[in-house]
Design a protein around this motif. Structure first.
Motif, short mmCIF file in Angstrom:
data_model
loop_
_atom_site.label_atom_id
_atom_site.label_comp_id
_atom_site.label_asym_id
_atom_site.label_seq_id
_atom_site.Cartn_x
_atom_site.Cartn_y
_atom_site.Cartn_z
N LEU A 177 -3.78 -47.10 21.02
CA LEU A 177 -4.13 -45.93 21.72
C LEU A 177 -5.67 -45.55 21.40
CD1 LEU A 177 -3.27 -43.24 22.55
CD2 LEU A 177 -2.64 -42.44 20.60
N GLU A 178 -6.00 -45.68 20.05
CA GLU A 178 -7.37 -45.45 20.03
C GLU A 178 -8.22 -46.26 20.79
OE1 GLU A 178 -10.66 -45.25 16.24
OE2 GLU A 178 -8.46 -45.92 15.83
N LEU A 179 -8.13 -47.75 21.24
CA LEU A 179 -8.82 -48.54 21.89
C LEU A 179 -8.86 -48.01 23.49
CD1 LEU A 179 -10.53 -50.94 22.28
CD2 LEU A 179 -8.51 -52.14 22.68
N ASP A 180 -7.70 -47.54 23.99
CA ASP A 180 -7.73 -47.05 25.18
C ASP A 180 -8.16 -45.81 25.50
OD1 ASP A 180 -5.94 -49.26 26.15
OD2 ASP A 180 -4.13 -48.03 26.04
N LEU A 181 -8.32 -45.03 24.42
CA LEU A 181 -9.01 -43.60 24.51
C LEU A 181 -10.47 -43.84 24.52
CD1 LEU A 181 -6.80 -41.35 22.21
CD2 LEU A 181 -6.84 -41.55 24.96
N ALA A 182 -10.85 -44.88 23.73
CA ALA A 182 -12.43 -45.27 23.59
C ALA A 182 -12.90 -45.83 24.99
CB ALA A 182 -12.74 -46.21 22.54
N HIS A 183 -12.03 -46.36 25.81
CA HIS A 183 -12.16 -46.66 27.20
C HIS A 183 -12.32 -45.75 28.18
CE1 HIS A 183 -12.01 -50.58 25.36
NE2 HIS A 183 -12.75 -50.99 26.30
N GLY A 184 -12.04 -44.43 28.00
CA GLY A 184 -12.09 -43.26 28.76
C GLY A 184 -11.11 -42.69 29.51
N ILE A 185 -9.91 -43.24 28.68
CA ILE A 185 -8.50 -42.34 29.18
C ILE A 185 -8.34 -41.43 28.46
CG2 ILE A 185 -6.20 -42.94 29.47
CD1 ILE A 185 -6.65 -45.96 29.62
N GLY A 186 -8.10 -40.38 29.09
CA GLY A 186 -7.82 -38.85 28.43
C GLY A 186 -6.58 -39.02 27.59
N ARG A 187 -6.65 -38.02 26.80
CA ARG A 187 -5.26 -38.06 25.75
C ARG A 187 -4.01 -37.61 26.73
NH1 ARG A 187 -6.72 -35.84 19.80
NH2 ARG A 187 -8.69 -37.03 19.67
N ALA A 188 -4.23 -36.35 27.53
CA ALA A 188 -3.18 -35.98 28.30
C ALA A 188 -2.91 -37.07 29.31
CB ALA A 188 -3.51 -34.74 29.02
#
Length: 266
Positions: free
Chosen positions: A107-118
Motif C-alpha cells: 500500500l505504501e509503495l503504491d501510494l508513493a507512485h501517485g495513487i490516491g488513497r481514495a
C-alpha cells in the motif's frame, strides 16, 4: 502505474487462479447436491427426514421447505454451502485488499507512485465486487442449467434474485473487512470484523426463528433481510435486497474516506 485502474487491473490479474479455484468449488457443490433432488423428493425421503428432526433444528436450518425443489436448492446451497463459500472468499479478499496490502508494504509503495488513497480503496473494492459477482453469476447459471434436469421447478427470474441476494451478502462482509482494514491497517481485525458480520447475521436469524418474541433480531441480520422471504420460492424481497446492497456500498464509501483520513505512519 500510469495505466487506467492500476490497482483493479493488478488485483484481477493476480487473483484469477484463486477465482478459478472458488468457481470449481461452487460448481462441485451444486453438481453434488442439486442432481440428488429427484431421487429424494420423488420418493418422499426428504419428508421422512424432516419429520424425524426436532422442529427447532428444522427452523434453525431453514429446512421447513426442503421437500420442494426451490426449498431444497435454497436450503442446501443459497442458505448454507453457497453462503459459506462466498462468505469465506469475501472475508479473505476484503481483509487482504487494504489491511493485507498495508501490512505487506504494498500500500505504501503504491501510494508513493501517485495513487490516491481514495482511488486505492475504490479500485480495491471494485476488484472484490467483480470477483464476487462472477461467483454469484456462475452459481445462478449452474442452478438455471440444472433446474429442469434436477426437476427443481424454480421460476427462472427467481434464480437471478437469489444470486443477487447471495452476492450482496458476501459483498457486505467484504466491505466490512475493507472498512476495518482502512481504519486499523490490521488484517486480523479486518478478517474478524468481516467474519463476525456474517456469523452474527446467520445466528440472529436462526435465533429469531425460534420464538416470536425474538423476531426483532431479524432487523439486525443481513441474512434475514434477503432470506426471510425465500427468494427461490417467492422471489427475492426487493426491500431487503436494496438494504443489503445499500449498506455494502455505504461501507465501501466509508472505507475510502477512512483510508484517506488515517495517518498511515501511526
Amino acid at each position: 502505474m500510469s495505466a487506467a485502474l492500476p490497482v483493479f487491473r493488478r488485483s484481477i490479474r493476480e487473483s484469477w487462479r484463486g477465482v478459478i479455484g472458488w468457481s470449481v468449488g461452487i460448481a462441485a457443490v451444486l453438481l453434488l447436491y442439486l442432481p440428488l433432488y429427484p431421487s429424494f423428493g420423488a420418493s418422499g425421503q426428504l419428508e421422512d427426514i424432516i419429520k424425524a428432526l426436532p422442529s427447532q433444528l428444522i427452523e434453525t436450518l431453514g429446512y421447513d421447505q426442503i421437500a420442494t425443489g426451490a426449498g431444497y436448492a435454497q436450503s442446501t446451497f443459497y442458505g448454507l454451502m453457497g453462503f459459506l463459500l462466498l462468505t469465506i472468499a469475501a472475508v479473505l479478499w476484503g481483509s487482504a485488499a487494504i489491511a493485507g496490502a498495508e501490512e505487506s508494504g504494498r500500500l505504501e509503495l503504491d501510494l508513493a507512485h501517485g495513487i490516491g488513497r481514495a482511488q486505492y480503496a475504490a479500485e480495491s473494492t471494485i476488484a472484490v465486487l467483480v470477483r464476487l459477482l462472477w461467483l454469484g453469476a456462475l452459481s445462478g447459471a449452474i442452478v438455471y442449467a440444472l433446474n429442469e434436469p434436477a426437476e427443481l421447478g424454480i421460476h427462472p427470474p427467481h434464480i437471478a434474485g437469489a444470486a443477487l441476494a447471495l452476492t450482496g451478502l458476501a459483498f457486505l462482509s467484504a466491505t466490512v473487512g475493507l472498512l476495518a482494514g482502512a481504519l486499523t491497517g490490521r488484517k486480523a481485525w479486518a478478517t474478524g470484523a468481516a467474519a463476525a458480520v456474517a456469523v452474527l447475521g446467520y445466528v440472529f436469524q436462526a435465533v429469531a426463528r425460534q420464538s416470536d418474541d425474538l423476531e426483532w433480531l431479524n432487523a439486525l441480520s443481513p441474512y434475514a433481510w434477503v432470506y426471510r422471504q425465500p427468494p427461490l420460492k417467492d422471489g427475492v424481497d426487493a426491500g431487503g435486497l436494496l438494504l443489503v446492497w445499500g449498506v455494502a456500498v455505504a461501507l465501501a464509501v466509508a472505507s475510502a474516506f477512512a483510508l484517506s483520513r488515517r495517518d498511515l505512519r501511526g
